[in-house]
Write a protein that holds these residues in place. Structure first.
Motif, PDB file in Angstrom:
ATOM      1  N   TYR A 117       0.853  -1.451   0.215  1.00 22.74           N
ATOM      2  CA  TYR A 117      -0.079  -0.172  -0.339  1.00 22.74           C
ATOM      3  C   TYR A 117       1.101   1.696   0.315  1.00 22.74           C
ATOM      4  CZ  TYR A 117      -3.704   2.709   1.095  1.00 22.74           C
ATOM      5  OH  TYR A 117      -4.939   4.296   1.263  1.00 22.74           O
ATOM      6  N   PHE A 169      -3.348  -6.704  -5.143  1.00 22.43           N
ATOM      7  CA  PHE A 169      -4.883  -5.506  -4.829  1.00 22.43           C
ATOM      8  C   PHE A 169      -5.698  -5.983  -6.267  1.00 22.43           C
ATOM      9  CE2 PHE A 169      -1.405  -2.406  -4.267  1.00 22.43           C
ATOM     10  CZ  PHE A 169      -1.921  -2.178  -2.228  1.00 22.43           C
ATOM     11  N   PHE A 201      -7.267   5.253  -0.777  1.00 24.97           N
ATOM     12  CA  PHE A 201      -7.463   3.967  -0.278  1.00 24.97           C
ATOM     13  C   PHE A 201      -8.051   3.044  -1.449  1.00 24.97           C
ATOM     14  CE2 PHE A 201     -10.868   0.291   0.221  1.00 24.97           C
ATOM     15  CZ  PHE A 201      -9.846  -1.183   0.775  1.00 24.97           C
ATOM     16  N   VAL A 215      -5.570   3.665  -4.497  1.00 28.66           N
ATOM     17  CA  VAL A 215      -4.783   2.432  -4.476  1.00 28.66           C
ATOM     18  C   VAL A 215      -5.296   1.078  -4.682  1.00 28.66           C
ATOM     19  CG1 VAL A 215      -2.822   1.267  -2.917  1.00 28.66           C
ATOM     20  CG2 VAL A 215      -3.119   3.857  -3.029  1.00 28.66           C
ATOM     21  N   CYS A 216      -5.971   0.840  -3.850  1.00 27.00           N
ATOM     22  CA  CYS A 216      -6.968  -0.648  -3.661  1.00 27.00           C
ATOM     23  C   CYS A 216      -7.448  -1.297  -4.998  1.00 27.00           C
ATOM     24  CB  CYS A 216      -7.339  -0.810  -2.178  1.00 27.00           C
ATOM     25  SG  CYS A 216      -6.041  -0.287  -0.956  1.00 27.00           S
TER      26      CYS A 216
END
Length: 720
Positions: free
Chosen positions: A414, A435, A463, A466-467
């Motif tokens: 992350y 991910f 979040f 990124v994910c």
């Protein structure tokens, strides 16, 4: 077990080594590919996050910090049309059907089975097993809408006479809307969660004689208030339903939607001439579920909606017929209606869902069955912050359950991706290895997430970036501006901002002296946000006293005073910092922004929802909190307190523990001492639109919350 723990540092070292080797080998190719992918249509490379944030998105004339601010691409004129010569919604869809006649348009999943599942606490939940999506083509939808409109005319519906839709989000909603647009029947939209008095108010105010609804809503909501709506004559039920409807007043006819289409398909009705709408004609009267008072009907013309869609479309790159959108938010909300219409204008397909069937883990999906995102695999999705916050907290709860090694690897990946994103680089290895599973929660193909309805927290936005490996376009708009105002550029990864004005509108800042906000403030101008342009609606239906928020300037352009407080930053991006109605003056003279307090404290993992409250006769703030059950149980267990969630919420000791945690979070978020709630009340039941305590966009209904918690307010303020 000890042997596994001893191996953890070795595995972590190997992970670091692998990332270093990969980064070294992929450096030159990734720099080149990232540089190419970061080029926009003008051949400009955006570079690092700092470079992206510095690039101008909007600007005002020099020496005019109050504005108006316009998008850089719309400095000469505001744009108001998607396609040449297409100025009304009926023409817009006919244009799409002509270009994409056989492409999938609207899709609905087949229900294979339903069953009741009893929980450990005795509650019964209905679970479903769903099949594949069944699709109607663009030509199918156009034909169905044309026939439905002709059938309505045969039942006495007249041009420019209002017709209502009181229904959940589904394909039939859009078909009914297109029928009304084609035949110039202004469409009155009502939230499916509105209470009886609000429904009756909307139907009576607009003098509706015909209404679309579902079988469930007819039986549970509408039937009980029919006596209060004397003008209503025809009810059209959109789903499969009985051939006859006993038990209804004789002066009301109940029809199945399929029957009305068949009526419209008859040669004598199909050949009836229709007069298409003008751009200035009302397309929709949209009743807001409102955070206070009686719902207001916003009059929206065809040209208003077309202008709003034009602005939105410009911010979604490469929107085309290969895209799939998942529709599950209320279509009676301007965000969902605008999102679906802009997709239809570009030949996308729309698959329908609901919050209860969205993902594999959703409440109505039987364990082992697939949720709608897994089957549909959408590329486009809109969400309100409440839903995104819920996804974030659920994923992070699963991360907490991981082994120490897995959790450490996730955090390393992350942070590594965050660092690479800030430099403007992609991370294909992390995306694939780490991910992919998180991304699969939304189907695995999502390329754009659009957030609206309320500010999205920086933590949640980061979040999702990124994910879910896709940009999050945070937007700002109101029903009164067709949902259009701003949307952040998808290449701008900065957080806490809502982007610059869309190409269809411009914005000004108006000084609000009482709140201490002025356009001359340094380093950035601040004030009440005013939106002007062709997307600003016609005002409130039969509600002249409320129309003072609208005005027309010397150039004939309409403006709307939003009541929101904004700040324009150096690159032309808008940041929402306050709301006039949320500002309360305490007894000692301090001003508290309730919305600001709530936004800061919602980042606390212990909080699922929170409402701050302050009485001007008092010296401190109080709060109502819906705690996260898992974190609440963990906190209580830490101090040896046992019991159900309801028992814990009624425990004075637990209340004090939660308050202590909230106070620490508030201080960390740098809230002032007088802004921090001094007393709280815990609620074991979540606030949903069905409870009447939040709107369909999950905004707090402060008036209803105050009434609901009146006894607790008196307790927390010492009986005053």
């Amino acid at each position: 077990m000890k042997q596994k723990e001893d191996l953890s540092p070795v595995l972590l070292l190997l992970f670091h080594l692998m990332v270093c080797i990969y980064s070294f080998l992929a450096f030159l190719p990734s720099v080149f590919l990232s540089w190419v992918s970061r080029l926009d249509g003008d051949g400009i490379c955006y570079g690092s996050e700092e470079d992206r944030a510095e690039r101008m998105k909007a600007c005002s004339e020099p020496g005019h910090p109050e504005g108006p601010y316009r998008a850089v691409r719309a400095t000469k004129r505001l744009e108001s049309t998607l396609h040449p010569g297409v100025h009304t919604l009926d023409k817009m869809f006919e244009n799409a059907a002509r270009r994409f006649p056989r492409r999938h348009c609207l899709g609905t999943r087949e229900v294979i089975s339903e069953e009741d599942e009893r929980q450990g606490n005795g509650k019964v939940f209905k679970k479903v097993v769903l099949g594949e999506y069944r699709w109607l083509s663009y030509q199918d939808v156009l034909t169905a809408a044309s026939q439905l409109g002709s059938g309505l005319a045969s039942l006495g519906q007249r041009q420019k006479n209002n017709i209502a839709v009181f229904c959940e989000t589904r394909a039939e909603w859009i078909i009914a809307a297109q029928a009304c647009f084609m035949h110039n029947f202004p469409l009155v939209t009502l939230y499916s969660t509105l209470g009886g008095p609000a429904i009756a108010h909307g139907l009576n105010e607009t003098q509706v004689t015909h209404i679309f609804t579902s079988r469930e809503l007819l039986e549970t909501r509408l039937k009980a208030i029919l006596i209060e709506v004397p003008r209503l004559q025809h009810i059209i039920v959109v789903d499969d339903s009985p051939a006859s409807w006993p038990g209804y007043p004789r002066d009301i006819s109940v029809h199945n939607m399929a029957e009305v289409q068949e009526l419209g398909a008859r040669p004598e009705n199909a050949s009836r001439e229709r007069k298409p709408p003008l751009p200035s004609d009302i397309a929709v009267i949209m009743y807001t579920s409102g955070s206070t008072g009686i719902p207001k009907g916003v009059m929206i013309s065809h040209s208003n909606i077309i202008a709003g869609l034009t602005g939105m479309a410009e911010r979604i790159p490469n929107l085309n017929e290969e895209d799939t959108y998942i529709g599950y938010l209320p279509l009676a909300h301007v965000l969902e209606l605008s999102a679906e219409l802009v997709c239809l204008a570009h030949g996308c397909r729309i698959g329908y869902s609901s919050p209860q069937t969205l993902a594999d883990q959703s409440t109505k999906i039987k364990k082992g069955s697939k949720g709608d995102t897994s089957v549909l695999q959408p590329t486009l999705m809109a969400a309100v912050p409440e839903i995104m916050d819920r996804i974030y907290k659920n994923v992070m709860a699963k991360v907490e359950e991981m082994s120490c090694l897995q959790r450490t690897l996730f955090i390393l990946a992350y942070n590594y991706k965050l660092e690479q994103l800030s430099k403007g680089y992609s991370t294909p290895l992390c995306d694939k290895l780490v991910f992919r599973k998180v991304r699969s929660l939304l189907g695995g193909r999502t390329r754009v997430l659009l957030s609206g309805g309320a500010p999205l927290s920086a933590i949640t936005q980061r979040f999702m970036n990124v994910c879910f490996c896709c940009p999050v376009g945070q937007g700002y708009g109101l029903t009164e501006t067709c949902g259009a105002g701003t949307i952040s550029e998808l290449w701008d990864y900065s957080t806490g901002r809502v982007g610059g004005p869309l190409v269809c509108c411009e914005m000004k800042l108006k000084d609000w002296v009482e709140g201490g906000y002025r356009s001359t403030d340094k380093p950035n101008p601040r004030g009440e946000i005013l939106v002007g342009g062709p997307n600003v609606t016609m005002g409130y239906y039969k509600n002249g006293s409320k129309n003072e928020d609208f005005f027309v300037d010397q150039n004939g352009q309409r403006w709307f005073c939003t009541g929101d407080i904004g700040e324009f930053q150096k690159d032309g991006c808008l940041k929402i910092i306050d709301r006039k109605k949320d500002l309360v003056k305490l007894q000692a003279g301090e001003y508290v922004s309730l919305g600001k307090v709530e936004a800061m404290l919602k980042n606390c993992p212990l909080v699922d929802n929170i409402c701050a409250y302050a009485n001007s006769d008092e010296t401190y703030v109080i709060g109502f909190v819906v705690p996260n059950q898992k974190h609440l149980l963990a906190l209580a267990d830490q101090y040896g307190i046992r019991g159900s969630c309801e028992d814990l919420c009624n425990s004075k000791a637990v209340e004090e523990l939660v308050l202590k945690t909230l106070t620490e979070a508030a201080l960390e978020a740098q809230l002032e001492r007088f802004e921090i709630p001094r007393k709280i009340c815990l609620s074991p039941e979540p606030w949903t639109p069905e409870t009447g305590l939040v709107t369909d966009a999950f905004k707090l209904k402060r008036k209803e919350l105050k009434t609901h918690y009146q006894v607790d307010i008196e307790r927390m303020y010492g009986g005053k």
